[in-house]
Design a protein around this motif. Structure first.
Motif, PDB file in Angstrom:
ATOM      1  N   PRO A 314      -3.355  -2.186  -5.755  1.00 13.17           N
ATOM      2  CA  PRO A 314      -3.699  -1.013  -4.942  1.00 13.17           C
ATOM      3  C   PRO A 314      -2.725  -0.853  -3.781  1.00 13.17           C
ATOM      4  O   PRO A 314      -2.172  -1.821  -3.269  1.00 13.17           O
ATOM      5  CB  PRO A 314      -5.123  -1.323  -4.446  1.00 13.17           C
ATOM      6  CG  PRO A 314      -5.632  -2.385  -5.358  1.00 13.17           C
ATOM      7  CD  PRO A 314      -4.447  -3.171  -5.803  1.00 13.17           C
ATOM      8  N   VAL A 315      -2.567   0.382  -3.332  1.00 15.05           N
ATOM      9  CA  VAL A 315      -1.670   0.622  -2.204  1.00 15.05           C
ATOM     10  C   VAL A 315      -2.291   0.065  -0.934  1.00 15.05           C
ATOM     11  O   VAL A 315      -3.511   0.067  -0.749  1.00 15.05           O
ATOM     12  CB  VAL A 315      -1.379   2.126  -2.025  1.00 15.05           C
ATOM     13  CG1 VAL A 315      -0.559   2.658  -3.168  1.00 15.05           C
ATOM     14  CG2 VAL A 315      -2.667   2.914  -1.846  1.00 15.05           C
ATOM     15  N   SER A 316      -1.416  -0.433  -0.050  1.00 19.03           N
ATOM     16  CA  SER A 316      -1.875  -0.857   1.275  1.00 19.03           C
ATOM     17  C   SER A 316      -1.916   0.353   2.200  1.00 19.03           C
ATOM     18  O   SER A 316      -1.446   1.452   1.857  1.00 19.03           O
ATOM     19  CB  SER A 316      -0.938  -1.925   1.832  1.00 19.03           C
ATOM     20  OG  SER A 316       0.373  -1.407   1.947  1.00 19.03           O
ATOM     21  N   LYS A 317      -2.490   0.154   3.421  1.00 18.13           N
ATOM     22  CA  LYS A 317      -2.548   1.256   4.374  1.00 18.13           C
ATOM     23  C   LYS A 317      -1.142   1.642   4.777  1.00 18.13           C
ATOM     24  O   LYS A 317      -0.364   0.787   5.225  1.00 18.13           O
ATOM     25  CB  LYS A 317      -3.355   0.839   5.597  1.00 18.13           C
ATOM     26  CG  LYS A 317      -3.527   1.976   6.595  1.00 18.13           C
ATOM     27  CD  LYS A 317      -4.416   1.560   7.756  1.00 18.13           C
ATOM     28  CE  LYS A 317      -4.582   2.704   8.746  1.00 18.13           C
ATOM     29  NZ  LYS A 317      -5.486   2.337   9.857  1.00 18.13           N
ATOM     30  N   PRO A 318      -0.769   2.908   4.654  1.00 20.72           N
ATOM     31  CA  PRO A 318       0.612   3.310   4.978  1.00 20.72           C
ATOM     32  C   PRO A 318       0.827   3.406   6.493  1.00 20.72           C
ATOM     33  O   PRO A 318      -0.124   3.541   7.269  1.00 20.72           O
ATOM     34  CB  PRO A 318       0.751   4.667   4.305  1.00 20.72           C
ATOM     35  CG  PRO A 318      -0.636   5.221   4.317  1.00 20.72           C
ATOM     36  CD  PRO A 318      -1.561   4.046   4.143  1.00 20.72           C
TER      37      PRO A 318
END
Length: 502
Positions: A314-318
């Motif tokens: 999953p993507v991390s917080k940008p």
């Protein structure tokens, strides 16, 4: 068995111990009929004659030996008779009979060799016959090839061939003084299935045709070789996943045979086994993404299967960054906004917003950990709060993360005259401040000097006044301009005054 052969054996068994030594050989000669040239299928008669002198009363037994080849390569016939001439006939000559011939004569303990004669036989060479054992093999096993030219006369040179893509390539060559030869060969590939052979007489310029091709059955030593990964679909971070490398051997391979199995990631082995299965089970992480191989090795046979593993993350917080210094950008300048994540499986969707989630500015789908939105020429209307959003499909559900807000302030353009004169104004102000500081400092120093001088004058006047009063009290009759202070010790008052003066 011929009479001459029986006579020869009897001589060897009964009378070889009483060989006659009183014999002298003068000449040995070999001739052929026909001379020099013969036709294949016709007969050739070789005659060997000897001239000798014997003083014994007993008849001399003469041994005749016929050879093919100037180096006596092949013995064709041996006979023992008491006659000074003997003939040997080749009933049906073949092209391989072409070559040199010589005869050797033994009389008593004397031996003589004739000169060489050359006979050329015209005609076709027979086609050889090839046999192979075993006919069913696995890669890595050996096979025995036998090439036979039964009707031809040696010496012969044989060559064995293996067919690849329908074209023969030599795999072995042997010369022999017989009319057949065997050759052992290792099967190295499953395509090694078709073989043939041909031969050549050493005195011939041409070779035979290829033998009839022989096809064998070549089996892969691994009847099955599998590399499986579960789950078979996309693997997500935190999932349980298993890799198995398995193999089953051919029925031609002994049951006790052990095969080496190895699972590697890149070039690093991570699991080995000789039991027929290599296995890895673990929780999936992002570091498990990579190329995996399953190696199965038995003797010289090596099989490799490859699998690409991709663990979805999953993507991390940008984080949102801008090229504006202290969040301020001049009107007309270019502004870059960068939305970046630390981790996340590709592709990642980057969306840029201003103010509210309903005000989407730009959207891109990239195989990268950062997306960029560019305002080529910023305007005051571009001032405000910005944020971005990163999202991917790296889990059971869609994953989306939002960045913090950043504030951008676009300043209006300054008048040209102001931009031109501001540096000069600032320089003048700085010079004025320095001059003022120096002036104030100088005034302070001058004032201190004046005060000091005034203080010093006041002290002097006070001292003179005191001195005058003391003088008047001590010498009231003396002239006021005359000053004489005794050096001898005076009263305590004089003493104190003297100290004050000092």
């Amino acid at each position: 068995m011929s009479k001459t052969t029986i006579l020869f054996i009897t001589q060897l068994l009964c009378g070889i111990g009483h060989v006659q030594t009183d014999v002298e050989i003068h000449k040995t000669e070999i001739k052929s009929d026909p001379e020099a040239l013969a036709q294949a299928g016709n007969s050739i008669t070789l005659t060997c004659s000897v001239t000798s002198v014997a003083t014994s009363r007993l008849p001399n037994q003469i041994t005749y030996r016929f050879y093919k080849g100037s180096q006596k390569n092949v013995l064709l016939n041996t006979s023992m008779i008491p006659e000074p001439k003997y003939s040997f006939t080749i009933q049906s000559a073949r092209a391989t009979h072409t070559g040199y011939y010589v005869c050797v004569v033994n009389v008593g303990d004397q031996t003589a060799t004739s000169g060489n004669i050359y006979i050329e036989v015209t005609g076709q060479i027979q086609r050889p016959r090839l046999t192979i054992q075993p006919m069913k093999v696995i890669v890595g096993n050996e096979i025995g090839l036998s090439c036979d030219a039964a009707e031809e006369i040696p010496p012969l040179d044989f060559t064995f061939y293996k067919y690849k893509n329908g074209k023969p390539s030599p795999v072995g060559q042997k010369g022999t003084n017989t009319n057949f030869v065997t050759h052992t060969l290792k099967v190295t590939e499953t395509t090694d299935q078709v073989y043939s052979c041909k031969f050549k007489g050493r005195s011939l310029a041409t070779t035979s045709t290829y033998s009839e091709p022989v096809t064998i059955t070549v089996q892969d030593p691994f009847s099955s070789h599998l590399f499986t990964i579960e789950p078979q679909s996309r693997i997500f971070e935190g999932d349980d996943f298993t890799m198995r490398c398995t193999v089953q051997m051919s029925s031609l391979v002994p049951s006790y045979t052990k095969v080496e199995l190895t699972i590697t990631k890149g070039t690093t082995p991570i699991a080995k086994s000789v039991t027929g299965e290599a296995k890895i089970s673990k929780k999936a992480t992002a570091d498990d993404t990579g190329l995996y191989t399953c190696h199965a090795k038995w003797k010289e046979t090596l099989k490799i299967l490859e699998k690409q593993v991709t663990v979805a993350v999953p993507v991390s917080k940008p984080s949102l960054r801008s090229t504006a210094f202290n969040s301020i950008v001049a009107q007309g300048d270019c502004l870059h906004l960068t939305c970046a994540v630390v981790r996340g499986s590709w592709p990642i969707i980057y969306t840029f917003y201003k103010g509210t989630p309903e005000n989407s500015l730009y959207r891109s789908i990239l195989n990268a950990t950062a997306g960029v939105y560019t305002i080529p020429s910023a305007d005051t209307a571009d001032s405000g709060e910005y944020f971005c959003q990163a999202e991917n499909n790296a889990g059971v559900k869609h994953r989306s993360e939002r960045s913090q807000n950043i504030n951008i302030n676009v300043k209006g353009t300054k008048p040209m005259w102001l931009e031109y004169h501001i540096p000069r104004i600032l320089a003048f102000l700085l010079l004025f401040i320095i001059c003022c500081y120096v002036h104030v400092k100088y005034r302070k120093i001058k004032r201190r000097k004046i005060v000091k001088q005034q203080n010093q004058g006041s002290v002097k006047e006070n001292t003179v006044a005191v001195y005058s009063k003391v003088k008047e009290k001590a010498h009231p009759n003396e002239d006021k301009d005359y000053v004489n202070i005794p050096s001898s010790k005076g009263t305590g008052t004089d003493s104190e005054c003297d100290c004050e003066m000092n």
